[in-house]
Design a protein around this motif. Sequence first.
Motif, PDB file in Angstrom:
ATOM      1  N   MET A   1      10.880 -11.322 -12.491  1.00 30.60           N
ATOM      2  CA  MET A   1      10.789 -10.035 -11.831  1.00 30.60           C
ATOM      3  C   MET A   1      11.115 -10.234 -10.357  1.00 30.60           C
ATOM      4  SD  MET A   1       7.739  -7.530 -12.834  1.00 30.60           S
ATOM      5  CE  MET A   1       7.995  -8.013 -14.527  1.00 30.60           C
ATOM      6  N   SER A   2      12.048  -9.474  -9.822  1.00 28.79           N
ATOM      7  CA  SER A   2      12.424  -9.670  -8.430  1.00 28.79           C
ATOM      8  C   SER A   2      11.926  -8.515  -7.573  1.00 28.79           C
ATOM      9  CB  SER A   2      13.947  -9.782  -8.320  1.00 28.79           C
ATOM     10  OG  SER A   2      14.543  -8.593  -8.770  1.00 28.79           O
ATOM     11  N   GLY A   3      11.874  -8.763  -6.292  1.00 32.04           N
ATOM     12  CA  GLY A   3      11.471  -7.730  -5.350  1.00 32.04           C
ATOM     13  C   GLY A   3       9.975  -7.682  -5.136  1.00 32.04           C
ATOM     14  N   VAL A   4       9.637  -7.190  -3.972  1.00 33.71           N
ATOM     15  CA  VAL A   4       8.242  -7.095  -3.563  1.00 33.71           C
ATOM     16  C   VAL A   4       7.736  -5.680  -3.769  1.00 33.71           C
ATOM     17  CG1 VAL A   4       6.703  -7.196  -1.554  1.00 33.71           C
ATOM     18  CG2 VAL A   4       8.470  -8.923  -1.850  1.00 33.71           C
ATOM     19  N   ILE A   5       6.541  -5.579  -4.302  1.00 36.42           N
ATOM     20  CA  ILE A   5       5.848  -4.300  -4.383  1.00 36.42           C
ATOM     21  C   ILE A   5       4.899  -4.263  -3.200  1.00 36.42           C
ATOM     22  CG2 ILE A   5       4.209  -2.904  -5.695  1.00 36.42           C
ATOM     23  CD1 ILE A   5       5.341  -4.429  -8.180  1.00 36.42           C
ATOM     24  N   LEU A   6       4.990  -3.234  -2.404  1.00 31.98           N
ATOM     25  CA  LEU A   6       4.081  -3.063  -1.277  1.00 31.98           C
ATOM     26  C   LEU A   6       2.978  -2.117  -1.709  1.00 31.98           C
ATOM     27  CD1 LEU A   6       3.185  -3.472   1.635  1.00 31.98           C
ATOM     28  CD2 LEU A   6       4.775  -1.648   2.290  1.00 31.98           C
ATOM     29  N   LEU A   7       1.768  -2.627  -1.718  1.00 29.93           N
ATOM     30  CA  LEU A   7       0.595  -1.858  -2.092  1.00 29.93           C
ATOM     31  C   LEU A   7      -0.145  -1.509  -0.802  1.00 29.93           C
ATOM     32  CD1 LEU A   7      -1.088  -0.858  -4.532  1.00 29.93           C
ATOM     33  CD2 LEU A   7      -2.330  -3.013  -4.383  1.00 29.93           C
ATOM     34  N   ILE A   8      -0.175  -0.229  -0.472  1.00 28.51           N
ATOM     35  CA  ILE A   8      -0.849   0.214   0.748  1.00 28.51           C
ATOM     36  C   ILE A   8      -2.174   0.831   0.340  1.00 28.51           C
ATOM     37  CG2 ILE A   8      -0.724   1.669   2.789  1.00 28.51           C
ATOM     38  CD1 ILE A   8       2.322   1.373   2.653  1.00 28.51           C
ATOM     39  N   GLN A  22      -0.561  -8.793  -9.636  1.00 26.95           N
ATOM     40  CA  GLN A  22      -0.118 -10.180  -9.521  1.00 26.95           C
ATOM     41  C   GLN A  22      -0.323 -10.931 -10.832  1.00 26.95           C
ATOM     42  OE1 GLN A  22      -2.488 -11.061  -6.076  1.00 26.95           O
ATOM     43  NE2 GLN A  22      -0.766 -10.807  -4.673  1.00 26.95           N
ATOM     44  N   ARG A  23      -1.426 -10.691 -11.503  1.00 28.46           N
ATOM     45  CA  ARG A  23      -1.685 -11.333 -12.804  1.00 28.46           C
ATOM     46  C   ARG A  23      -0.644 -10.951 -13.842  1.00 28.46           C
ATOM     47  NH1 ARG A  23      -7.987 -10.080 -12.965  1.00 28.46           N
ATOM     48  NH2 ARG A  23      -8.666 -11.681 -11.521  1.00 28.46           N
ATOM     49  N   CYS A  24      -0.022  -9.808 -13.642  1.00 28.11           N
ATOM     50  CA  CYS A  24       1.016  -9.344 -14.568  1.00 28.11           C
ATOM     51  C   CYS A  24       2.406  -9.819 -14.155  1.00 28.11           C
ATOM     52  CB  CYS A  24       0.980  -7.826 -14.663  1.00 28.11           C
ATOM     53  SG  CYS A  24      -0.521  -7.231 -15.459  1.00 28.11           S
ATOM     54  N   GLY A  25       2.475 -10.665 -13.129  1.00 27.79           N
ATOM     55  CA  GLY A  25       3.746 -11.272 -12.740  1.00 27.79           C
ATOM     56  C   GLY A  25       4.491 -10.595 -11.608  1.00 27.79           C
ATOM     57  N   PHE A  26       3.905  -9.596 -10.988  1.00 23.65           N
ATOM     58  CA  PHE A  26       4.575  -8.905  -9.885  1.00 23.65           C
ATOM     59  C   PHE A  26       4.331  -9.631  -8.564  1.00 23.65           C
ATOM     60  CE2 PHE A  26       3.682  -5.498 -12.966  1.00 23.65           C
ATOM     61  CZ  PHE A  26       4.972  -5.036 -13.175  1.00 23.65           C
ATOM     62  N   ARG A  27       5.316  -9.592  -7.691  1.00 22.51           N
ATOM     63  CA  ARG A  27       5.141 -10.078  -6.317  1.00 22.51           C
ATOM     64  C   ARG A  27       4.596  -8.911  -5.504  1.00 22.51           C
ATOM     65  NH1 ARG A  27      10.587 -11.560  -4.349  1.00 22.51           N
ATOM     66  NH2 ARG A  27       9.480 -11.717  -2.396  1.00 22.51           N
ATOM     67  N   VAL A  47      10.697  -3.052  -3.188  1.00 25.19           N
ATOM     68  CA  VAL A  47      11.420  -2.308  -4.227  1.00 25.19           C
ATOM     69  C   VAL A  47      10.603  -1.121  -4.692  1.00 25.19           C
ATOM     70  CG1 VAL A  47      12.787  -4.280  -4.973  1.00 25.19           C
ATOM     71  CG2 VAL A  47      10.579  -3.823  -6.073  1.00 25.19           C
ATOM     72  N   LEU A  48       9.309  -1.116  -4.337  1.00 29.75           N
ATOM     73  CA  LEU A  48       8.400  -0.034  -4.683  1.00 29.75           C
ATOM     74  C   LEU A  48       7.266  -0.026  -3.668  1.00 29.75           C
ATOM     75  CD1 LEU A  48       7.205   2.126  -6.698  1.00 29.75           C
ATOM     76  CD2 LEU A  48       6.100   0.198  -7.839  1.00 29.75           C
ATOM     77  N   ILE A  49       6.899   1.156  -3.214  1.00 32.12           N
ATOM     78  CA  ILE A  49       5.754   1.309  -2.324  1.00 32.12           C
ATOM     79  C   ILE A  49       4.727   2.157  -3.060  1.00 32.12           C
ATOM     80  CG2 ILE A  49       4.906   2.200  -0.115  1.00 32.12           C
ATOM     81  CD1 ILE A  49       7.811   1.866   0.940  1.00 32.12           C
ATOM     82  N   ALA A  50       3.519   1.613  -3.204  1.00 35.10           N
ATOM     83  CA  ALA A  50       2.426   2.337  -3.854  1.00 35.10           C
ATOM     84  C   ALA A  50       1.354   2.594  -2.802  1.00 35.10           C
ATOM     85  CB  ALA A  50       1.857   1.532  -5.016  1.00 35.10           C
ATOM     86  N   VAL A  51       1.059   3.865  -2.555  1.00 36.25           N
ATOM     87  CA  VAL A  51       0.103   4.260  -1.519  1.00 36.25           C
ATOM     88  C   VAL A  51      -1.131   4.844  -2.190  1.00 36.25           C
ATOM     89  CG1 VAL A  51      -0.264   5.703   0.527  1.00 36.25           C
ATOM     90  CG2 VAL A  51       2.029   4.813   0.028  1.00 36.25           C
ATOM     91  N   GLU A  52      -2.266   4.227  -1.917  1.00 35.39           N
ATOM     92  CA  GLU A  52      -3.517   4.728  -2.482  1.00 35.39           C
ATOM     93  C   GLU A  52      -3.935   6.004  -1.754  1.00 35.39           C
ATOM     94  OE1 GLU A  52      -8.016   3.229  -3.514  1.00 35.39           O
ATOM     95  OE2 GLU A  52      -6.907   2.199  -1.932  1.00 35.39           O
ATOM     96  N   LEU A  53      -4.264   7.017  -2.513  1.00 37.97           N
ATOM     97  CA  LEU A  53      -4.732   8.278  -1.947  1.00 37.97           C
ATOM     98  C   LEU A  53      -6.224   8.188  -1.693  1.00 37.97           C
ATOM     99  CD1 LEU A  53      -4.175  11.238  -1.169  1.00 37.97           C
ATOM    100  CD2 LEU A  53      -4.649  11.838  -3.545  1.00 37.97           C
ATOM    101  N   GLU A  54      -6.600   8.329  -0.441  1.00 33.62           N
ATOM    102  CA  GLU A  54      -8.016   8.336  -0.073  1.00 33.62           C
ATOM    103  C   GLU A  54      -8.497   9.779  -0.086  1.00 33.62           C
ATOM    104  OE1 GLU A  54      -9.181   5.464   3.232  1.00 33.62           O
ATOM    105  OE2 GLU A  54      -7.061   5.851   3.622  1.00 33.62           O
TER     106      GLU A  54
END
Length: 128
Positions: A1-8, A22-27, A47-54
């Motif tokens: 799997m390539s590319g970084v997932i940014l988890l905000i 990460q346990r599922c193999g994602f960077r 390659v993907l930005i995931a933003v947690e809704l507060e």
Amino acid sequence: MSGVILLIEGANATHEHATLLQRCGFRVEVSRRDASDAGEILRLAPVLIAVELESARTVETFEFARGLRAHPQLRATPILVYATVLNPEHIEMAARNGLLWLQITPVEKLVAAVRGLLSAQSASGAFE
């Protein structure tokens, strides 16, 4: 799997979403919303930005995500707003701002959504 997932994550996040991915193999790179800036995000080239809704900071979270969506270098990057509970207003705000949305109950839905989005990008040639 390539590319970084940014988890905000939210400012007071205490969960293990990054570890799960990460346990599922994602960077995965993790940032706090209040500490994220466009320069750092562009440097990571996610390659993907995931933003947690507060829930206590809904408006600020959507303003932040809308700012990312408006940046020319991030226009093609999927931006996913996620939370354990989303109401119709949240979904409407996401759609109105060109954002994807996901209610992650159970939390494994986050992994499935990330896999699906990255597969779709790969199939469209976005990683080439």
